[in-house]
Design a protein around this motif. Structure first.
Motif, PDB file in Angstrom:
ATOM      1  N   ARG A 117     -48.082  16.975 -19.833  1.00  0.00           N
ATOM      2  CA  ARG A 117     -47.517  17.241 -21.165  1.00  0.00           C
ATOM      3  C   ARG A 117     -47.838  16.097 -22.120  1.00  0.00           C
ATOM      4  NH1 ARG A 117     -45.024  21.467 -23.992  1.00  0.00           N
ATOM      5  NH2 ARG A 117     -46.274  20.694 -25.678  1.00  0.00           N
ATOM      6  N   LEU A 118     -47.658  14.866 -21.664  1.00  0.00           N
ATOM      7  CA  LEU A 118     -47.950  13.684 -22.484  1.00  0.00           C
ATOM      8  C   LEU A 118     -49.418  13.689 -22.915  1.00  0.00           C
ATOM      9  CD1 LEU A 118     -46.595  10.447 -22.834  1.00  0.00           C
ATOM     10  CD2 LEU A 118     -48.733  10.186 -21.611  1.00  0.00           C
ATOM     11  N   CYS A 119     -50.304  13.933 -21.965  1.00  0.00           N
ATOM     12  CA  CYS A 119     -51.746  13.968 -22.292  1.00  0.00           C
ATOM     13  C   CYS A 119     -52.056  15.099 -23.263  1.00  0.00           C
ATOM     14  CB  CYS A 119     -52.578  14.101 -21.023  1.00  0.00           C
ATOM     15  SG  CYS A 119     -52.624  12.586 -20.037  1.00  0.00           S
ATOM     16  N   GLN A 120     -51.451  16.267 -23.042  1.00  0.00           N
ATOM     17  CA  GLN A 120     -51.687  17.396 -23.940  1.00  0.00           C
ATOM     18  C   GLN A 120     -51.189  17.079 -25.347  1.00  0.00           C
ATOM     19  OE1 GLN A 120     -53.363  20.263 -23.442  1.00  0.00           O
ATOM     20  NE2 GLN A 120     -52.991  20.856 -25.544  1.00  0.00           N
ATOM     21  N   ASP A 121     -49.990  16.512 -25.424  1.00  0.00           N
ATOM     22  CA  ASP A 121     -49.426  16.195 -26.739  1.00  0.00           C
ATOM     23  C   ASP A 121     -50.277  15.172 -27.489  1.00  0.00           C
ATOM     24  OD1 ASP A 121     -47.379  17.958 -26.176  1.00  0.00           O
ATOM     25  OD2 ASP A 121     -45.855  16.399 -25.850  1.00  0.00           O
ATOM     26  N   LYS A 122     -50.885  14.239 -26.764  1.00  0.00           N
ATOM     27  CA  LYS A 122     -51.713  13.206 -27.389  1.00  0.00           C
ATOM     28  C   LYS A 122     -53.191  13.620 -27.457  1.00  0.00           C
ATOM     29  CE  LYS A 122     -48.682   9.375 -26.276  1.00  0.00           C
ATOM     30  NZ  LYS A 122     -48.154   9.258 -27.618  1.00  0.00           N
ATOM     31  N   GLN A 123     -53.514  14.784 -26.887  1.00  0.00           N
ATOM     32  CA  GLN A 123     -54.865  15.327 -26.852  1.00  0.00           C
ATOM     33  C   GLN A 123     -55.863  14.349 -26.240  1.00  0.00           C
ATOM     34  OE1 GLN A 123     -55.656  16.777 -30.860  1.00  0.00           O
ATOM     35  NE2 GLN A 123     -54.489  18.628 -30.427  1.00  0.00           N
ATOM     36  N   VAL A 124     -55.463  13.824 -25.060  1.00  0.00           N
ATOM     37  CA  VAL A 124     -56.324  12.928 -24.285  1.00  0.00           C
ATOM     38  C   VAL A 124     -56.231  13.318 -22.815  1.00  0.00           C
ATOM     39  CG1 VAL A 124     -56.050  10.970 -25.870  1.00  0.00           C
ATOM     40  CG2 VAL A 124     -54.492  11.215 -23.932  1.00  0.00           C
ATOM     41  N   THR A 125     -57.152  12.781 -22.029  1.00  0.00           N
ATOM     42  CA  THR A 125     -57.081  12.937 -20.578  1.00  0.00           C
ATOM     43  C   THR A 125     -56.595  11.623 -19.973  1.00  0.00           C
ATOM     44  OG1 THR A 125     -59.323  12.149 -20.204  1.00  0.00           O
ATOM     45  CG2 THR A 125     -59.052  14.537 -20.615  1.00  0.00           C
ATOM     46  N   LEU A 126     -56.230  11.655 -18.709  1.00  0.00           N
ATOM     47  CA  LEU A 126     -55.869  10.410 -18.018  1.00  0.00           C
ATOM     48  C   LEU A 126     -57.043   9.439 -18.032  1.00  0.00           C
ATOM     49  CD1 LEU A 126     -53.890  11.615 -14.871  1.00  0.00           C
ATOM     50  CD2 LEU A 126     -52.973  10.444 -16.872  1.00  0.00           C
ATOM     51  N   ALA A 127     -58.241   9.973 -17.892  1.00  0.00           N
ATOM     52  CA  ALA A 127     -59.435   9.112 -17.895  1.00  0.00           C
ATOM     53  C   ALA A 127     -59.611   8.437 -19.249  1.00  0.00           C
ATOM     54  CB  ALA A 127     -60.673   9.928 -17.530  1.00  0.00           C
ATOM     55  N   GLN A 128     -59.423   9.189 -20.325  1.00  0.00           N
ATOM     56  CA  GLN A 128     -59.596   8.621 -21.662  1.00  0.00           C
ATOM     57  C   GLN A 128     -58.517   7.590 -21.982  1.00  0.00           C
ATOM     58  OE1 GLN A 128     -59.348  12.377 -23.665  1.00  0.00           O
ATOM     59  NE2 GLN A 128     -61.560  12.514 -23.996  1.00  0.00           N
ATOM     60  N   ARG A 129     -57.275   7.913 -21.671  1.00  0.00           N
ATOM     61  CA  ARG A 129     -56.158   7.046 -22.076  1.00  0.00           C
ATOM     62  C   ARG A 129     -55.930   5.873 -21.130  1.00  0.00           C
ATOM     63  NH1 ARG A 129     -51.694   7.304 -25.688  1.00  0.00           N
ATOM     64  NH2 ARG A 129     -49.933   6.136 -24.864  1.00  0.00           N
ATOM     65  N   TYR A 130     -56.124   6.116 -19.809  1.00  0.00           N
ATOM     66  CA  TYR A 130     -55.782   5.093 -18.825  1.00  0.00           C
ATOM     67  C   TYR A 130     -56.953   4.653 -17.946  1.00  0.00           C
ATOM     68  CZ  TYR A 130     -51.123   6.676 -20.114  1.00  0.00           C
ATOM     69  OH  TYR A 130     -50.007   7.023 -20.820  1.00  0.00           O
ATOM     70  N   GLY A 131     -58.107   5.261 -18.148  1.00  0.00           N
ATOM     71  CA  GLY A 131     -59.274   4.899 -17.353  1.00  0.00           C
ATOM     72  C   GLY A 131     -59.180   5.337 -15.895  1.00  0.00           C
ATOM     73  N   LEU A 132     -58.404   6.386 -15.629  1.00  0.00           N
ATOM     74  CA  LEU A 132     -58.219   6.853 -14.246  1.00  0.00           C
ATOM     75  C   LEU A 132     -59.200   7.975 -13.924  1.00  0.00           C
ATOM     76  CD1 LEU A 132     -54.324   6.915 -14.157  1.00  0.00           C
ATOM     77  CD2 LEU A 132     -55.862   5.148 -13.281  1.00  0.00           C
ATOM     78  N   MET A 179     -56.674  19.945 -20.566  1.00  0.00           N
ATOM     79  CA  MET A 179     -56.318  21.252 -20.039  1.00  0.00           C
ATOM     80  C   MET A 179     -55.292  21.883 -20.978  1.00  0.00           C
ATOM     81  SD  MET A 179     -54.473  22.057 -16.389  1.00  0.00           S
ATOM     82  CE  MET A 179     -55.803  21.259 -15.550  1.00  0.00           C
ATOM     83  N   PRO A 180     -55.579  23.068 -21.521  1.00  0.00           N
ATOM     84  CA  PRO A 180     -54.642  23.688 -22.453  1.00  0.00           C
ATOM     85  C   PRO A 180     -53.367  24.135 -21.741  1.00  0.00           C
ATOM     86  CG  PRO A 180     -56.539  25.105 -22.066  1.00  0.00           C
ATOM     87  CD  PRO A 180     -56.790  23.831 -21.334  1.00  0.00           C
ATOM     88  N   LEU A 181     -52.285  24.141 -22.485  1.00  0.00           N
ATOM     89  CA  LEU A 181     -51.018  24.591 -21.930  1.00  0.00           C
ATOM     90  C   LEU A 181     -51.094  26.078 -21.628  1.00  0.00           C
ATOM     91  CD1 LEU A 181     -48.495  22.763 -24.280  1.00  0.00           C
ATOM     92  CD2 LEU A 181     -49.335  22.035 -22.067  1.00  0.00           C
ATOM     93  N   ASP A 182     -50.419  26.478 -20.557  1.00  0.00           N
ATOM     94  CA  ASP A 182     -50.364  27.893 -20.191  1.00  0.00           C
ATOM     95  C   ASP A 182     -49.632  28.673 -21.287  1.00  0.00           C
ATOM     96  OD1 ASP A 182     -49.530  26.910 -16.825  1.00  0.00           O
ATOM     97  OD2 ASP A 182     -51.493  27.113 -17.736  1.00  0.00           O
ATOM     98  N   GLN A 183     -49.720  29.993 -21.225  1.00  0.00           N
ATOM     99  CA  GLN A 183     -49.014  30.832 -22.188  1.00  0.00           C
ATOM    100  C   GLN A 183     -47.506  30.663 -22.055  1.00  0.00           C
ATOM    101  OE1 GLN A 183     -50.359  32.220 -24.580  1.00  0.00           O
ATOM    102  NE2 GLN A 183     -52.490  32.456 -24.018  1.00  0.00           N
ATOM    103  N   ASP A 184     -47.033  30.457 -20.822  1.00  0.00           N
ATOM    104  CA  ASP A 184     -45.613  30.256 -20.571  1.00  0.00           C
ATOM    105  C   ASP A 184     -45.183  28.959 -21.249  1.00  0.00           C
ATOM    106  OD1 ASP A 184     -43.135  30.661 -19.547  1.00  0.00           O
ATOM    107  OD2 ASP A 184     -43.697  30.418 -17.453  1.00  0.00           O
ATOM    108  N   PRO A 185     -44.088  28.958 -22.000  1.00  0.00           N
ATOM    109  CA  PRO A 185     -43.705  27.735 -22.700  1.00  0.00           C
ATOM    110  C   PRO A 185     -43.367  26.598 -21.734  1.00  0.00           C
ATOM    111  CG  PRO A 185     -42.032  29.440 -22.972  1.00  0.00           C
ATOM    112  CD  PRO A 185     -43.166  30.048 -22.208  1.00  0.00           C
ATOM    113  N   TYR A 205     -56.993  11.292  -9.648  1.00  0.00           N
ATOM    114  CA  TYR A 205     -55.727  11.487 -10.364  1.00  0.00           C
ATOM    115  C   TYR A 205     -55.760  12.816 -11.108  1.00  0.00           C
ATOM    116  CZ  TYR A 205     -54.931   6.518  -9.589  1.00  0.00           C
ATOM    117  OH  TYR A 205     -54.736   5.289  -9.010  1.00  0.00           O
ATOM    118  N   ALA A 206     -54.662  13.590 -10.987  1.00  0.00           N
ATOM    119  CA  ALA A 206     -54.584  14.872 -11.690  1.00  0.00           C
ATOM    120  C   ALA A 206     -53.268  14.970 -12.454  1.00  0.00           C
ATOM    121  CB  ALA A 206     -54.694  16.035 -10.706  1.00  0.00           C
ATOM    122  N   ALA A 207     -53.384  15.056 -13.765  1.00  0.00           N
ATOM    123  CA  ALA A 207     -52.208  15.305 -14.600  1.00  0.00           C
ATOM    124  C   ALA A 207     -52.039  16.818 -14.659  1.00  0.00           C
ATOM    125  CB  ALA A 207     -52.398  14.707 -15.988  1.00  0.00           C
TER     126      ALA A 207
END
Length: 158
Positions: free
Chosen positions: A95-110, A1-7, A115-117
């Motif tokens: 934020r962690l998933c966005q920075d690493k360009q992964v999803t919870l499913a990809q990184r943790y198998g959730l 999910m891309p980060l919103d325009q708001d920082p 589960y919603a990051a």
């Protein structure tokens, strides 16, 4: 999910914020008061949110305000599962998933169905004990959900 325009806050800022939100305790009465505080603020602002407070796997408070739906309840639980799994805010994990360009499913198998990051749930950390539960809202854009939760926690007496 891309980060919103708001920082968005950085991972470091979110970790610092979590430390600042530590509570002296979390009784059933405390959970009720937190929930009522959030509901009153949301009603005053006419926010279409679901509000939840959980401790040790037990739902201590829930309210769905006008305009919220069952979908908000489901998002709330999914964000809360992330908090309890990682003991960090759901926005931190987003934020962690966005920075690493992964999803919870990809990184943790959730599974995304459970589960919603996405911002809106924050750990309830008790001084000297650690994470005992979580508090969250769902119904606004995720950064606004997160900010509302943090605002409510900051307004509690320390």
């Amino acid at each position: 999910m891309p980060l919103d325009q708001d920082p968005w806050p950085t991972q470091e800022e979110l970790l610092r914020e979590e430390g600042e939100l530590e509570l002296a305790g979390l009784s059933e009465s405390d959970a009720y008061e937190l929930g009522i505080l959030a509901v009153a603020a949301a009603k005053e602002r006419e926010l279409p949110v679901a509000v939840g407070v959980w401790r040790a796997g037990r739902q201590l408070f829930h309210c769905g305000l006008p305009g919220s739906t069952q979908d908000n309840d489901a998002w709330l639980r999914r964000k809360g599962r992330v908090v309890m799994r990682f003991e960090h805010s759901s926005l931190y994990m987003a934020r962690l998933c966005q920075d690493k360009q992964v999803t919870l499913a990809q990184r943790y198998g959730l599974p995304a169905a459970r589960y919603a990051a996405a911002g809106g749930a924050v750990p309830l950390r008790v001084r000297g004990t650690g994470v005992v539960g979580w508090f969250g809202v769902s119904g606004l854009p995720q950064l606004d959900d997160h900010r509302f939760v943090v605002e409510m926690l900051r307004s509690l007496p320390r």
